[in-house]
Enzyme design. Structure first.
Site, short mmCIF file in Angstrom:
data_model
loop_
_atom_site.label_atom_id
_atom_site.label_comp_id
_atom_site.label_asym_id
_atom_site.label_seq_id
_atom_site.Cartn_x
_atom_site.Cartn_y
_atom_site.Cartn_z
N TYR A 117 0.84 -1.20 0.00
CA TYR A 117 0.00 0.00 0.00
C TYR A 117 0.87 1.25 0.00
CZ TYR A 117 -3.77 -3.23 1.25
OH TYR A 117 -4.66 -4.27 1.26
N CYS A 118 1.94 1.22 0.80
CA CYS A 118 2.85 2.36 0.88
C CYS A 118 3.56 2.57 -0.46
CB CYS A 118 3.88 2.13 1.98
SG CYS A 118 3.20 1.96 3.63
N ASN A 119 3.94 1.49 -1.10
CA ASN A 119 4.64 1.62 -2.38
C ASN A 119 3.73 2.20 -3.45
OD1 ASN A 119 7.20 0.62 -1.56
ND2 ASN A 119 6.41 -1.46 -1.63
#
Length: 224
Positions: A90-92
């Site tokens: 999700y962060c990427n």
């Protein structure tokens, strides 16, 4: 496609156990429990908000160069994204969306940095894999995240889950404390006052990069 639409599509595939994820439902239940408990704790409401003053920081980029908030703000407004780590899909996806929006930020004179507890080697990996033209700054022990009110300690049951999934945060971060920052995004004016803040204890929910543009336009007009 909007960032949240991409995240929702990934989440649907992940929770459905589609290849290559193939995670048992018990894993999904534990993640949902941890998210619900963090939401219920009210931690996000205690984090820094628009109108608050930016805590000054000095951190290192992936190449070991020192980067300070004062130095960044001397050039113009600043966008900050708190990034959990290279292991978080999700962060990427969020970093990729921020990279796509970077030209719009730069047109308004703003700089962009991500702040992560991971070690420099993993930040270099994140920059490479996500094709980033902005730095990821290393925040040992999540100390800067704590100054923003974002750091939280992981519960024992969640630590055991991460270990079972080979997400060894002490190895990723070079820090034995199992802590993470809540995902957060800030836009800061040159005077150090936070103009935009979005903190969500649900790591699957992220604001659109474009949501910050009105605040950055106001900052640009004030400094003109």
């Amino acid at each position: 496609m909007a960032l949240q639409s991409r995240l929702d599509a990934f989440k649907a595939d992940f929770e459905a156990g589609k290849p290559p994820y193939n995670v048992p439902y018990s894993v999904i239940e534990i993640m949902r429990r941890a998210t619900a408990e963090l939401i219920a704790s009210g931690a996000a409401q205690r984090a820094l908000k628009a109108g608050d003053k930016l805590p000054a920081f000095t951190l290192s980029d992936p190449e070991g160069n020192t980067v300070s908030s004062d130095g960044l703000l001397s050039k113009g407004p600043l966008v900050i994204s708190f990034y959990r780590g290279v292991w978080c899909p999700y962060c990427n996806m969020e970093l990729q969306a921020l990279q796509e929006a970077l030209p719009q930020f730069q047109e308004l004179g703003a700089s962009l940095v991500a702040i992560s507890p991971q070690n420099p080697a993993n930040s270099r990996k994140s920059v490479r894999q996500n094709n980033l033209a902005f730095p990821i700054l290393s925040d040992p022990h999540n100390d800067v995240a704590a100054a923003f009110g974002l750091r939280f300690e992981m519960q024992d049951y969640l630590i055991e889950l991460y270990k079972s999934l080979k997400n060894d945060l002490p190895a990723f971060n070079g820090d034995p404390s199992w802590t993470l920052p809540m995902p957060a995004r800030y836009a800061v004016g040159q005077d150090g006052v936070i103009l935009y803040a979005e903190v969500n204890p649900d790591y699957t929910r992220r604001p659109e990069p474009e949501d910050m543009l009105p605040a950055l336009r106001r900052a640009a007009s004030l400094s003109a």
